[in-house]
Design an enzyme around this catalytic site. Structure first.
Site, PDB file in Angstrom:
ATOM      1  N   ASP A   1       0.854  -1.175   0.000  1.00  0.00           N
ATOM      2  CA  ASP A   1       0.000   0.000   0.000  1.00  0.00           C
ATOM      3  C   ASP A   1       0.891   1.226   0.000  1.00  0.00           C
ATOM      4  O   ASP A   1       1.984   1.164  -0.561  1.00  0.00           O
ATOM      5  CB  ASP A   1      -1.001  -0.045   1.172  1.00  0.00           C
ATOM      6  CG  ASP A   1      -2.300   0.685   0.814  1.00  0.00           C
ATOM      7  OD1 ASP A   1      -2.211   1.762   0.233  1.00  0.00           O
ATOM      8  OD2 ASP A   1      -3.387   0.171   1.113  1.00  0.00           O
TER       9      ASP A   1
ATOM     10  N   HIS B   1       9.878   0.390 -12.697  1.00  0.00           N
ATOM     11  CA  HIS B   1       9.990  -0.897 -13.387  1.00  0.00           C
ATOM     12  C   HIS B   1       8.934  -1.831 -12.813  1.00  0.00           C
ATOM     13  O   HIS B   1       8.787  -1.919 -11.585  1.00  0.00           O
ATOM     14  CB  HIS B   1      11.361  -1.543 -13.166  1.00  0.00           C
ATOM     15  CG  HIS B   1      12.490  -0.762 -13.746  1.00  0.00           C
ATOM     16  ND1 HIS B   1      12.723  -0.657 -15.101  1.00  0.00           N
ATOM     17  CD2 HIS B   1      13.455  -0.034 -13.152  1.00  0.00           C
ATOM     18  CE1 HIS B   1      13.785   0.101 -15.314  1.00  0.00           C
ATOM     19  NE2 HIS B   1      14.248   0.495 -14.151  1.00  0.00           N
TER      20      HIS B   1
END
Ligand code: NAG
Ligand code: NAG
Ligand code: NAG
Length: 444
Positions: free
Chosen positions: A218, A293
């Protein structure tokens, strides 16, 4: 800005733009050496035992009561159990030296360590090995996310928190609520692979957060409302949810925020601004030097965020937001393109600038850019300022030039999950490709 001896050199080299989002000095007013010289309260002298069984709560509260006016509370190296939580509210010019490891054994909600209403405060580890192990997996494995946050600062002024490690919170790891003039740095936060286990949430004024790693699923380092003058730099979201502004509701007031050097690996997004209805504003924010990425979303402004229920209001007004120098790759650019700017039809975004953003997909050979009710320059943003417009999407089938970007050696290959104990990490030596922490990591 605090000018400790080792920072003086770094500050001299900083371009002024790096500091411009702060409104003044951050950090404690008194050195910890001076606090320690004035009075030292070692928890072992107040009933604590480094036996991983005796409750640290009452001894810590007692040591604090004796040292809260000008002294240093010390939790020496060793393993401690914490069964009851502490509310350390008041005092001034005090420090908490956490060199030991605190293991959660209690099951209450709330905050394991709550620091409130104090000025000139420092929480640090002199060795870089001080940690709180929240053992959240014991609760998460039961399918529950209830339970304690690890650390909360409320109404603390002129302070720093540094060189400590927070692991596996039952709920959030670290919240800074209504604080002023603070510095947070050299931290590793590692939580379970689940939503609701936020890394750092800040809603405060004049705060510098830098050189922090967060692993969880989160919030990485997220700014909530109200906030002003927040500088966030050298952030490593090492398989996380990613950073965000939000979620934003009624009367949002966020301005002068600068994110710089944010590396995001296998997260939900590189940066999200999330709301659904609501009112108020977010303005004068810069998101600079982002590398991503393997993330689901990259630049993701979503003012129709489906994970929150709609709040009354025309929408939070976003204006003067600049995204510059974003590089890297996203997981699947056809499913979730690297640029998504969906603004509220009732409050179209203005003066959004996306410049020098080059990203490419890791899956397939196309990606999308989409905008809705968004004005400014770059990609699908419309020029000018005008009325709402429906979503427009463009698809590209060739990689942009110079999208490639460095990876970090320490990228987490496999998430920790939620059912087994999460190991306590060491604080990394770098948090962004090629960047060295502003302050030396303690004990290194
Ligand atoms: C915090 O420090 C500043 C000096 O940098 C001082 O003016 C201010 O009074 C301090 N805040 C509080 C609440 O004492
Ligand atoms: C836009 O925000 C930046 C960064 O906070 C600030 O320097 C600039 O003055 C703002 N521009 C306007 C027109 O307010
Ligand atoms: C990222 O997480 C992995 C898994 O724990 C760890 O090996 C690596 O050291 C972390 N990265 C850094 C910079 O600490």
């Amino acid at each position: 800005m605090r000018l400790s001896p080792f920072l003086l050199g770094a500050v001299a080299l900083l371009p002024t733009t790096v500091l411009c989002q702060l409104s003044g000095k951050v950090g404690p007013l008194t050195t910890r050496a001076a606090k320690t010289a004035k009075k030292t309260c070692n928890v072992l002298n107040y009933g604590a035992k480094a036996d991983k069984a005796t409750d640290l709560g009452p001894p810590l509260a007692a040591a604090w009561a004796a040292c809260k006016t000008g002294g240093t509370v010390v939790i020496p190296s060793g393993n401690y159990a914490m069964k009851t939580w502490v509310t350390l509210k008041g005092g001034s010019a005090w420090a908490l030296q956490l060199d030991g490891v605190i293991y959660r054994t209690g099951t209450d909600g709330g905050n394991m360590i709550f620091i409130g209403a104090t000025d000139d405060f420092e929480l640090f580890s002199s060795t870089g090995k001080g940690a709180v192990q929240g053992n959240g997996y014991e609760i998460h494995a039961q399918g529950s996310r209830s339970g304690a946050r690890i650390l909360r600062l409320n109404k603390v002024t002129n302070f720093s928190v540094h060189d400590v490690v927070l692991v596996d919170a039952p709920a959030f790891h670290f919240s800074l609520d209504t604080c002023t003039n603070g510095e947070v740095y050299n931290m590793a936060i590692r939580g379970g692979d689940w939503g609701g286990l936020d890394g750092i949430d800040v809603w405060s004024n004049n705060i510098w957060i830098h050189d922090v790693m967060v692993t969880n699923k989160d919030e990485c380092v997220t700014v909530k409302s109200p906030s002003k003058n927040i500088l966030i730099e050298n952030i490593y979201c090492n398989s996380s949810g990613g950073c965000a502004l939000g979620s934003l509701g009624a009367d949002t007031a966020i301005s002068q925020v600068h994110y710089k050097n944010v590396y995001t690996w296998k997260s939900n997004q590189m940066m999200m601004i999330k709301s659904n209805g609501g009112s108020g504003y977010v303005e004068d924010v810069v998101f600079e030097n982002f590398i991503g990425h393997g993330n689901a979303y990259s630049l993701d402004v979503d003012q129709y965020w489906s994970s929150m229920s709609t709040i009354a209001g025309n929408g939070v007004q976003l204006s003067n937001l600049t995204f510059k120098n974003w590089k890297g790759t996203e997981a699947n650019g056809a499913q979730r393109g690297p640029v998504k700017v969906f603004c509220a039809d009732g409050a179209p975004c203005t003066d959004i600038t996306i410049t020098d953003l080059a990203m490419w997909t890791e899956t397939g050979s196309k990606q999308t850019y989409s905008c809705r009710s968004a004005y400014g320059s770059g990609f699908c943003l419309k020029a000018g300022t005008s009325k709402s417009y429906a979503a427009i999407t463009s698809t590209v089938t060739a990689a942009p030039a110079k999208y490639s970007a460095a990876t970090m050696a320490g990228d987490l290959k496999t998430a920790f999950g939620t059912t087994v104990s999460i190991p306590i990490p060491t604080i990394p030596v770098s948090f962004y490709p090629g960047a060295t922490p502003y302050s030396k990591i303690a004990g290194s």
